[in-house]
Design a protein around this motif. Structure first.
Motif, PDB file in Angstrom:
ATOM      1  N   TRP A   1      -6.326 -10.136  -4.857  1.00  0.00           N
ATOM      2  CA  TRP A   1      -5.102 -10.081  -4.060  1.00  0.00           C
ATOM      3  C   TRP A   1      -5.098  -8.759  -3.307  1.00  0.00           C
ATOM      4  O   TRP A   1      -5.372  -7.696  -3.889  1.00  0.00           O
ATOM      5  CB  TRP A   1      -3.860 -10.164  -4.947  1.00  0.00           C
ATOM      6  CG  TRP A   1      -3.576 -11.532  -5.495  1.00  0.00           C
ATOM      7  CD1 TRP A   1      -3.927 -12.010  -6.717  1.00  0.00           C
ATOM      8  CD2 TRP A   1      -2.877 -12.589  -4.831  1.00  0.00           C
ATOM      9  NE1 TRP A   1      -3.498 -13.307  -6.853  1.00  0.00           N
ATOM     10  CE2 TRP A   1      -2.838 -13.686  -5.720  1.00  0.00           C
ATOM     11  CE3 TRP A   1      -2.261 -12.725  -3.581  1.00  0.00           C
ATOM     12  CZ2 TRP A   1      -2.222 -14.902  -5.395  1.00  0.00           C
ATOM     13  CZ3 TRP A   1      -1.654 -13.925  -3.267  1.00  0.00           C
ATOM     14  CH2 TRP A   1      -1.632 -14.995  -4.165  1.00  0.00           C
ATOM     15  N   PHE A   2      -4.788  -8.840  -2.038  1.00  0.00           N
ATOM     16  CA  PHE A   2      -4.660  -7.668  -1.181  1.00  0.00           C
ATOM     17  C   PHE A   2      -3.279  -7.718  -0.530  1.00  0.00           C
ATOM     18  O   PHE A   2      -2.621  -8.755  -0.525  1.00  0.00           O
ATOM     19  CB  PHE A   2      -5.744  -7.682  -0.086  1.00  0.00           C
ATOM     20  CG  PHE A   2      -7.126  -7.384  -0.589  1.00  0.00           C
ATOM     21  CD1 PHE A   2      -7.846  -8.322  -1.324  1.00  0.00           C
ATOM     22  CD2 PHE A   2      -7.730  -6.168  -0.312  1.00  0.00           C
ATOM     23  CE1 PHE A   2      -9.122  -8.048  -1.797  1.00  0.00           C
ATOM     24  CE2 PHE A   2      -9.014  -5.883  -0.768  1.00  0.00           C
ATOM     25  CZ  PHE A   2      -9.704  -6.823  -1.509  1.00  0.00           C
ATOM     26  N   ARG A   3      -2.871  -6.598   0.045  1.00  0.00           N
ATOM     27  CA  ARG A   3      -1.614  -6.598   0.779  1.00  0.00           C
ATOM     28  C   ARG A   3      -1.726  -5.684   1.989  1.00  0.00           C
ATOM     29  O   ARG A   3      -2.535  -4.760   2.012  1.00  0.00           O
ATOM     30  CB  ARG A   3      -0.448  -6.153  -0.109  1.00  0.00           C
ATOM     31  CG  ARG A   3      -0.507  -4.709  -0.576  1.00  0.00           C
ATOM     32  CD  ARG A   3       0.602  -4.435  -1.590  1.00  0.00           C
ATOM     33  NE  ARG A   3       0.584  -3.046  -2.037  1.00  0.00           N
ATOM     34  CZ  ARG A   3       1.363  -2.578  -3.018  1.00  0.00           C
ATOM     35  NH1 ARG A   3       2.208  -3.395  -3.661  1.00  0.00           N
ATOM     36  NH2 ARG A   3       1.298  -1.310  -3.361  1.00  0.00           N
ATOM     37  N   GLN A   4      -0.887  -5.971   2.969  1.00  0.00           N
ATOM     38  CA  GLN A   4      -0.876  -5.173   4.187  1.00  0.00           C
ATOM     39  C   GLN A   4       0.552  -5.017   4.668  1.00  0.00           C
ATOM     40  O   GLN A   4       1.229  -6.000   4.962  1.00  0.00           O
ATOM     41  CB  GLN A   4      -1.736  -5.823   5.266  1.00  0.00           C
ATOM     42  CG  GLN A   4      -1.930  -4.965   6.485  1.00  0.00           C
ATOM     43  CD  GLN A   4      -3.031  -5.494   7.392  1.00  0.00           C
ATOM     44  OE1 GLN A   4      -3.426  -6.647   7.318  1.00  0.00           O
ATOM     45  NE2 GLN A   4      -3.542  -4.634   8.260  1.00  0.00           N
ATOM     46  N   PHE A  34      -6.425  -3.200  -1.513  1.00  0.00           N
ATOM     47  CA  PHE A  34      -6.655  -3.938  -2.748  1.00  0.00           C
ATOM     48  C   PHE A  34      -5.454  -3.792  -3.675  1.00  0.00           C
ATOM     49  O   PHE A  34      -4.917  -2.696  -3.855  1.00  0.00           O
ATOM     50  CB  PHE A  34      -7.909  -3.389  -3.431  1.00  0.00           C
ATOM     51  CG  PHE A  34      -8.184  -3.955  -4.784  1.00  0.00           C
ATOM     52  CD1 PHE A  34      -7.790  -3.268  -5.937  1.00  0.00           C
ATOM     53  CD2 PHE A  34      -8.859  -5.152  -4.943  1.00  0.00           C
ATOM     54  CE1 PHE A  34      -8.068  -3.758  -7.192  1.00  0.00           C
ATOM     55  CE2 PHE A  34      -9.144  -5.654  -6.195  1.00  0.00           C
ATOM     56  CZ  PHE A  34      -8.740  -4.960  -7.324  1.00  0.00           C
ATOM     57  N   VAL A  35      -5.037  -4.898  -4.265  1.00  0.00           N
ATOM     58  CA  VAL A  35      -3.931  -4.888  -5.222  1.00  0.00           C
ATOM     59  C   VAL A  35      -4.439  -5.208  -6.628  1.00  0.00           C
ATOM     60  O   VAL A  35      -4.180  -4.476  -7.579  1.00  0.00           O
ATOM     61  CB  VAL A  35      -2.844  -5.899  -4.828  1.00  0.00           C
ATOM     62  CG1 VAL A  35      -1.760  -5.978  -5.908  1.00  0.00           C
ATOM     63  CG2 VAL A  35      -2.233  -5.534  -3.486  1.00  0.00           C
ATOM     64  N   LEU A  54       2.674  -8.141   3.414  1.00  0.00           N
ATOM     65  CA  LEU A  54       2.102  -9.478   3.470  1.00  0.00           C
ATOM     66  C   LEU A  54       0.967  -9.513   2.453  1.00  0.00           C
ATOM     67  O   LEU A  54       0.057  -8.677   2.516  1.00  0.00           O
ATOM     68  CB  LEU A  54       1.596  -9.770   4.876  1.00  0.00           C
ATOM     69  CG  LEU A  54       1.156 -11.198   5.198  1.00  0.00           C
ATOM     70  CD1 LEU A  54       2.304 -12.179   4.997  1.00  0.00           C
ATOM     71  CD2 LEU A  54       0.635 -11.281   6.623  1.00  0.00           C
ATOM     72  N   TYR A  55       1.040 -10.438   1.523  1.00  0.00           N
ATOM     73  CA  TYR A  55       0.068 -10.500   0.434  1.00  0.00           C
ATOM     74  C   TYR A  55      -0.958 -11.604   0.714  1.00  0.00           C
ATOM     75  O   TYR A  55      -0.581 -12.745   1.000  1.00  0.00           O
ATOM     76  CB  TYR A  55       0.780 -10.768  -0.900  1.00  0.00           C
ATOM     77  CG  TYR A  55       1.438  -9.529  -1.466  1.00  0.00           C
ATOM     78  CD1 TYR A  55       2.569  -8.983  -0.871  1.00  0.00           C
ATOM     79  CD2 TYR A  55       0.901  -8.880  -2.579  1.00  0.00           C
ATOM     80  CE1 TYR A  55       3.166  -7.835  -1.367  1.00  0.00           C
ATOM     81  CE2 TYR A  55       1.482  -7.733  -3.086  1.00  0.00           C
ATOM     82  CZ  TYR A  55       2.617  -7.210  -2.475  1.00  0.00           C
ATOM     83  OH  TYR A  55       3.195  -6.063  -2.978  1.00  0.00           O
ATOM     84  N   TYR A  56      -2.229 -11.223   0.580  1.00  0.00           N
ATOM     85  CA  TYR A  56      -3.322 -12.143   0.860  1.00  0.00           C
ATOM     86  C   TYR A  56      -4.126 -12.428  -0.408  1.00  0.00           C
ATOM     87  O   TYR A  56      -4.431 -11.515  -1.176  1.00  0.00           O
ATOM     88  CB  TYR A  56      -4.283 -11.543   1.881  1.00  0.00           C
ATOM     89  CG  TYR A  56      -3.706 -11.318   3.245  1.00  0.00           C
ATOM     90  CD1 TYR A  56      -3.124 -10.106   3.579  1.00  0.00           C
ATOM     91  CD2 TYR A  56      -3.756 -12.328   4.210  1.00  0.00           C
ATOM     92  CE1 TYR A  56      -2.602  -9.897   4.843  1.00  0.00           C
ATOM     93  CE2 TYR A  56      -3.238 -12.115   5.478  1.00  0.00           C
ATOM     94  CZ  TYR A  56      -2.663 -10.896   5.785  1.00  0.00           C
ATOM     95  OH  TYR A  56      -2.155 -10.694   7.037  1.00  0.00           O
ATOM     96  N   CYS A  57      -4.509 -13.676  -0.557  1.00  0.00           N
ATOM     97  CA  CYS A  57      -5.467 -14.067  -1.576  1.00  0.00           C
ATOM     98  C   CYS A  57      -6.860 -14.045  -0.956  1.00  0.00           C
ATOM     99  O   CYS A  57      -7.022 -14.397   0.227  1.00  0.00           O
ATOM    100  CB  CYS A  57      -5.135 -15.479  -2.059  1.00  0.00           C
ATOM    101  SG  CYS A  57      -6.280 -16.173  -3.245  1.00  0.00           S
ATOM    102  N   ALA A  58      -7.856 -13.630  -1.730  1.00  0.00           N
ATOM    103  CA  ALA A  58      -9.211 -13.516  -1.190  1.00  0.00           C
ATOM    104  C   ALA A  58     -10.243 -14.019  -2.188  1.00  0.00           C
ATOM    105  O   ALA A  58     -10.122 -13.753  -3.393  1.00  0.00           O
ATOM    106  CB  ALA A  58      -9.504 -12.072  -0.832  1.00  0.00           C
ATOM    107  N   GLY A  59     -11.230 -14.749  -1.673  1.00  0.00           N
ATOM    108  CA  GLY A  59     -12.325 -15.249  -2.490  1.00  0.00           C
ATOM    109  C   GLY A  59     -13.530 -14.340  -2.367  1.00  0.00           C
ATOM    110  O   GLY A  59     -13.970 -14.049  -1.243  1.00  0.00           O
ATOM    111  N   GLY A  60     -14.042 -13.887  -3.504  1.00  0.00           N
ATOM    112  CA  GLY A  60     -15.122 -12.922  -3.485  1.00  0.00           C
ATOM    113  C   GLY A  60     -16.495 -13.519  -3.232  1.00  0.00           C
ATOM    114  O   GLY A  60     -16.742 -14.697  -3.459  1.00  0.00           O
ATOM    115  N   ARG A  61     -17.397 -12.669  -2.744  1.00  0.00           N
ATOM    116  CA  ARG A  61     -18.781 -13.055  -2.548  1.00  0.00           C
ATOM    117  C   ARG A  61     -19.550 -13.019  -3.872  1.00  0.00           C
ATOM    118  O   ARG A  61     -20.602 -13.638  -4.007  1.00  0.00           O
ATOM    119  CB  ARG A  61     -19.477 -12.100  -1.573  1.00  0.00           C
ATOM    120  CG  ARG A  61     -18.850 -12.007  -0.205  1.00  0.00           C
ATOM    121  CD  ARG A  61     -19.572 -10.971   0.646  1.00  0.00           C
ATOM    122  NE  ARG A  61     -18.914 -10.744   1.915  1.00  0.00           N
ATOM    123  CZ  ARG A  61     -19.132 -11.430   3.013  1.00  0.00           C
ATOM    124  NH1 ARG A  61     -20.020 -12.427   2.994  1.00  0.00           N
ATOM    125  NH2 ARG A  61     -18.495 -11.156   4.123  1.00  0.00           N
TER     126      ARG A  61
END
Length: 124
Positions: A36-39, A47-48, A93-100
């Motif tokens: 989870w990240f936020r901006q 990074f959160v 604004l909170y973003y979900c992210a899929g890792g490599r």
């Protein structure tokens, strides 16, 4: 390519709680770390929290340690972020992210799938 859809954001008073969800589709994410990240306006994306592919390891930004908890349910292809003790500075604004990779990384470059984001606003 995996598609990520966040939900659960909203307006909450300081000290309150929210639970964000991130549903993945297109392919399984059970082999990948998730984050989870936020901006916030005028700031860089940060990074959160992150969770390893198995859910065994979690990592948090210092600013949210002890207040936020990340978890995942690989059977449901879903990642969660429980946010307690919210502060006005958590507004973003909170973003979900899929890792490599299977392990947790803090940099945005280590993630190759992103959701559209869900707004969290904390009023003081």
């Amino acid at each position: 390519q995996v598609q990520l859809v966040e939900s659960g954001g909203g307006l909450v008073q300081a000290g309150g709680s929210l639970r964000l969800s991130c549903l993945a589709s297109g392919r399984t994410v059970s082999d990948n770390a998730m984050g989870w990240f936020r901006q916030a306006p005028g700031k860089e994306r940060e990074f959160v929290a992150g969770i390893s592919w198995s859910g065994t390891y979690m990592d948090y930004a210092d600013s949210v340690k002890g207040r936020f908890t990340i978890s995942r349910d690989n059977a449901k292809n879903t990642v969660y972020l429980q946010m307690n003790g919210l502060k006005s500075e958590d507004t973003a604004l909170y973003y979900c992210a899929g890792g490599r990779y299977g392990g947790i990384r803090h940099s945005t470059g280590a993630y190759d799938s992103w959701g559209q984001g869900t707004q969290v606003t904390v009023s003081s």
